[in-house]
Design an enzyme around this catalytic site. Sequence first.
Site, short mmCIF file in Angstrom:
data_model
loop_
_atom_site.label_atom_id
_atom_site.label_comp_id
_atom_site.label_asym_id
_atom_site.label_seq_id
_atom_site.Cartn_x
_atom_site.Cartn_y
_atom_site.Cartn_z
N GLU A 142 33.59 49.35 44.31
CA GLU A 142 33.44 49.32 45.69
C GLU A 142 32.43 48.55 46.11
OE1 GLU A 142 33.63 53.31 47.20
OE2 GLU A 142 35.69 53.55 46.60
N GLU A 353 40.88 55.37 42.20
CA GLU A 353 40.13 56.77 43.00
C GLU A 353 41.21 56.85 44.31
OE1 GLU A 353 36.43 56.56 44.69
OE2 GLU A 353 35.15 55.82 42.91
#
Length: 450
Positions: A142, A353
């Site tokens: 991320e 995720e």
Amino acid sequence: MASALSGASSTLDSSADSSWNPEGASFPKSFAWGASTAAYQVEGGWDADGKGPSVWDTFTHQGGDRVFKNQTGVEYYDKMIDSLLANDVTPVVTLYHFDLPQCLEDQGGWRSGAMVEAFDSYAQFCFRTFGDRVKLWITINEPYVMAELGYEEGMMAPGIKELGTGAYLAAHNMIKAHAAAWHTYDRLFRKTQGGLVSIALNSDWAEPFDPNSVADQEAAKRHVAFCLDWFAAPIFLNGDYPAIMKSQISAMCKRQGSPSLRLPEFTEEEKMMIKGTADFFSLNYYTSRKIKHRDNTHSPPSMSADKEAEQVTEPSWPVATGSSWLAVVPWGLRRLLKYIKDTYNHPIIYITENGFSQSDPAALDDTQRWEYFRLTLLEILKAIYIDGVQLKGYFVWSLLDNFEWTCGYRSRFGLFHVDFENPALPRAPYKSAIEYAKVIANNGLMKSHG
């Protein structure tokens, strides 16, 4: 709440293909199932065994050098990887998940071009040390979150607040560091180890607040461009930032009287180095947003202002009890997957995720969370079999309740409950863990009755 979630999905996703019911369908034969964790969030021992402090150690205590050149750290991960393999679990290893060694941050962190070489050296060490057993690698987790919240808004470690420049500079160096590590693997290790390397990109899906408003439609496009495409376009397409992002920032700089463009530029050599440096598309998805245009001409320079895209909460979307930002929009994932397929040349995708949080006290009978997962998996089946998305795996965040960054231990994403008040940290499965295990065993959702 389960019925409310079902109602939200069927009511809002009016475009869903109604000719095929995914319930009872199997996932592709080789589909990979998993659950994710992160070192800083689950391991503890922040100052044990010679581990140096990371930016999160500093950040949390004012309010690591975890592996590299740390033999105890190497032995720990050697045992973990071997144990996973012994239990027929394939490890997918992320090299960097927010916890930059503080000593590197003291030298400029991700704002410094020197991080590219430092990260590449660390990656090479890990490939050489663990690559005989690890075949799926994620370089950076991320980068959007790290850039915006770590170096622009200062809400996460290292807590730097450099509005209008910090996020762009940090992202610039993270993209180059990722590309350098990919080339190192490709050049030195791929032939003998046979693994794959990518970067984990998080993104919401964006719907125009007013679907009939051209301004809102364009704002929704900008929201995705500034979140997902910021990193995906250079890596998967042409080595450069998306055109919509470059033109928007350029226009904002002119309107605000900025003497120069705040978005760094890649050289032609760097573009060639960055282009094509991912062997699969790693996606983290949690929620979707309604987006409306907002004129920020007279706002001070910032990445948020550059987007000219306001996020509006849709009141009919249920919200996770443990995270006010997490609106439950399973169909948004399907639309995002279709967008990635159409925009990035039909890549192989892993969802690395996806999760839903509970607040304390967290009930083991987490019916609301399981309904979130169930509806999400139904949308994934539609993406695979109706939209033709090459989705190869799905990993829940997270295996265990853990330290959820600025939320501490109050926001529980785990499949397994952890009693943080007990020094022994006993664990117990939530209902979602039991149901998810059934999905894995069946390689699909059982058809509901009644």
